[in-house]
Design an enzyme around this catalytic site. Structure first.
Site, PDB file in Angstrom:
ATOM      1  N   LYS A   1       0.674  -1.152   0.043  1.00  0.00           N
ATOM      2  CA  LYS A   1       0.126  -0.084  -0.218  1.00  0.00           C
ATOM      3  C   LYS A   1       0.913   1.292  -0.001  1.00  0.00           C
ATOM      4  O   LYS A   1       2.142   1.228   0.728  1.00  0.00           O
ATOM      5  CB  LYS A   1      -0.791   0.043   1.246  1.00  0.00           C
ATOM      6  CG  LYS A   1      -1.956   0.713   1.466  1.00  0.00           C
ATOM      7  CD  LYS A   1      -2.776   0.646   2.629  1.00  0.00           C
ATOM      8  CE  LYS A   1      -3.950   1.800   2.806  1.00  0.00           C
ATOM      9  NZ  LYS A   1      -4.620   1.109   4.202  1.00  0.00           N
TER      10      LYS A   1
ATOM     11  N   SER B   1      -9.621   1.146   2.965  1.00  0.00           N
ATOM     12  CA  SER B   1      -8.821   2.057   2.274  1.00  0.00           C
ATOM     13  C   SER B   1      -7.595   1.404   1.630  1.00  0.00           C
ATOM     14  O   SER B   1      -7.101   1.948   0.521  1.00  0.00           O
ATOM     15  CB  SER B   1      -8.123   3.056   3.077  1.00  0.00           C
ATOM     16  OG  SER B   1      -7.016   2.499   4.006  1.00  0.00           O
TER      17      SER B   1
ATOM     18  N   SER C   1      -9.629  -1.461   7.106  1.00  0.00           N
ATOM     19  CA  SER C   1      -9.185  -1.014   5.884  1.00  0.00           C
ATOM     20  C   SER C   1      -8.334  -2.222   5.069  1.00  0.00           C
ATOM     21  O   SER C   1      -8.010  -1.854   3.952  1.00  0.00           O
ATOM     22  CB  SER C   1      -8.110   0.207   5.977  1.00  0.00           C
ATOM     23  OG  SER C   1      -8.713   1.396   5.961  1.00  0.00           O
TER      24      SER C   1
END
Lengths: 457, 96
Positions: free
Chosen positions: A64, A139, A163
């Site tokens: 990420k 996310s 997330s």
């Protein structure tokens, strides 16, 4: 689906080149913000020469883009950090590299990890791996989608209130949020420090266990890390007591999501476990706690972005207030601003007791309810989210509607408990549905072994 | 629903060092009012005598040696991150 083991013993250069080619073939999903091709190939050649060895030698992965890593900027999907070239790497990436794994790119996210759909990325949304008109979840949407598309066998994400679990459930992959403090957060862009954790996406449980085994452990650079307790378990004894959380199975939850969850419960029973309905009455209030506590911590953690030492700086300013104010207005997305301002509100002197202090007291009540359940039950079960992946744009104009997707993931976050999303089939339209297993602190290995025992059925 | 005034939003923006546009103030006035309206439900919970939970590690003071550690990052690497630098220092615009 390709497993980690499938990459081992092959040419690392071929592994990296084919992963990058597959990433480029799937650009329309917008799962990646950058590729780290040059550095990845250098490392691959070193693996192929035998200069780099380890348990994951030559295995490609993605992180990420809120993980500091070499080879590409670390943007946190924001304009604030658009050109931020990290001078160091996060501990999690360092540990994986020490075992020979090769990072090939940085995955899209909601800017600063604020969101549940990846639509808050300053660079545009990631699309769902199963339906490009739908969200990836967030996310860590990019990390989930690169795993689901089989671009890499695993990806790292961060989970503050869901997330990792939410995008894992929306894209049909395994998503592990470990016990708070299991994995070092050194070198990961901070969001809400009392709930932020690092975890992993994989296509199967055994791969998640292998990656967790490598990245878990204490780190002198992150004082909140726990002494390493994570040891994968070969087997799980039968007769585990599992509580199906009633508050996660209300009429507000999509019927097909409930059906898949009940089917999973039945499979647990078929495997010799006991499943009973349990109640967590405070669950209805946890989202409200979360959207006080987390914005408070966000407003504090994001105060560092001042346009002075690093990151974006607005041009043509006349005063110091304007330098800060315009830098932050231009560098943050709307959701960042909402959270910072809510945080400023709940922490301000007149409102502190009514909002922030009340939420932290309510958090104690939540932890007490969890502890009571864990006296009688080993694991709690429910869906990950009330619905499968929703349409792009469906919830963007209404922040509360967007926040409601987190309603079943935030309780474990506020209590620091391990929780994971396990694929549990799909709805009639073919959209994946995930179930959530929640355990006591430090029971991560048990949760994974339980999930693996069902996967092997 | 919690009503929050335009002046409140401007005050929060100031506390948050955000120089918002007029359009942003309008939208945030609605959003922040709705979010505060939602989280207000917590006032229904009886928390008399309950201690707050600020962290969930169960860890107490974690000590380290009081020695300087630059984590292997030198001055040049840090200066390279600054929007502008000059003569080994971070350069900022002249403000009044």
């Amino acid at each position: 689906m390709t497993l980690i083991a499938d990459y081992i013993g092959r040419s690392a250069r071929d592994n990296v080149l084919s992963a990058i080619a597959k990433a480029q073939d799937n650009e329309q999903y917008h799962a990646l913000l950058s590729l780290t091709k040059e550095r990845a190939l250098e490392r691959a050649d070193a693996v192929d020469r035998g200069d780099i060895t380890g348990k994951l030698a030559g295995v490609p992965f993605v992180v990420k883009d809120n993980f500091l890593a070499f080879g590409a900027p670390t943007t946190a999907a924001s304009k604030m950090l658009e050109h931020f070239n990290a001078p160091l790497q996060s501990t999690a990436v360092e540990k994986l590299e020490a075992e020979g794994a090769i990072c090939i790119g940085k995955a899209n996210l909601d800017a600063f990890a604020h969101g549940g759909s990846t639509e808050n990325s300053a660079y545009g949304p990631t699309k769902n791996a199963f339906d490009q008109t739908r969200v990836a979840g967030g996310s860590s949407g990019g990390s989930a989608v690169v795993t689901a598309l089989d671009i890499v066998p695993f990806a790292l994400g961060s989970d503050t209130g869901g997330s990792i679990r939410l995008p894992a459930s929306f894209n049909g992959v395994v998503g592990v949020k470990p016990t708070y403090g299991t994995v070092s957060r050194y070198g990961v862009v901070a969001m809400a420090s009392s709930t932020d954790v690092i975890g992993v996406f994989t296509t199967n449980v055994a791969d998640a266990e292998q990656v967790m085994d490598i990245i878990a452990g204490t780190d002198p650079k992150d004082m909140t890390t726990l002494a390493n307790f994570f040891i994968p378990k070969r087997t799980i004894e039968s007769g585990k007591k599992i509580g199906l959380v009633k508050e996660f199975m209300t009429d507000d939850v999509d019927p097909e999501v409930r059906r898949r969850t009940l089917e999973y419960a039945q499979r647990l029973r078929d495997n010799g476990h006991i499943v009973e309905e349990v109640t967590l009455p405070i669950a209805a209030h946890t989202l409200a706690m979360y959207y006080i506590i987390v914005p408070a911590e966000v407003s504090s953690n994001l105060a560092r972005y001042d346009g002075i030492r690093y990151g974006y700086r607005a041009d043509g300013v006349m005063t110091l207030a304007e330098l800060y104010g315009r830098t932050r207005d231009e560098g943050f997305v709307t959701e960042n601003k909402r959270r910072i301002m809510i945080g400023s509100y709940v922490l301000s002197s007149g409102y502190f007791d009514a909002y922030y202090l009340q939420a932290q007291k309510a958090r104690t009540l939540l932890i007490t309810e969890f502890n009571t359940l864990f006296k009688d039950y080993d694991v709690l079960l429910g869906p990950v989210a009330p619905m499968p992946a929703f349409k792009l744009g469906e919830n963007t104009s209404d922040p509360i509607k967007m926040y409601l997707a987190d309603i079943m993931t935030v309780p474990a976050s506020l209590a620091g408990l391990p929780a994971m999303s396990i694929p549990a089939g799909a709805n009639s339209a073919g959209l994946p549905i995930g179930v959530q297993l929640i355990g006591q602190k430090r029971s991560d290995a048990d949760l994974l072994a339980l999930a693996r025992s069902l996967e092997e059925m | 629903m919690t009503q929050i005034s335009r002046a409140d939003v401007q005050h929060l923006a100031q506390l948050s060092s955000l120089q918002l546009t007029d359009n942003e103030i309008d939208n945030l006035q609605i959003d922040i009012g709705n979010i505060l309206g939602y989280v207000e439900q917590l006032s229904q919970l009886d928390t008399t005598g309950i201690e707050p939970t600020y962290q969930v590690t169960d860890l107490q003071n974690v000590w380290r040696e009081d020695v300087v550690d630059d984590y292997g990052i030198g001055r040049e690497a840090l200066l390279a991150l600054a929007p502008a630098s000059d003569n080994n220092q971070i350069k900022v615009p002249k403000v009044l």
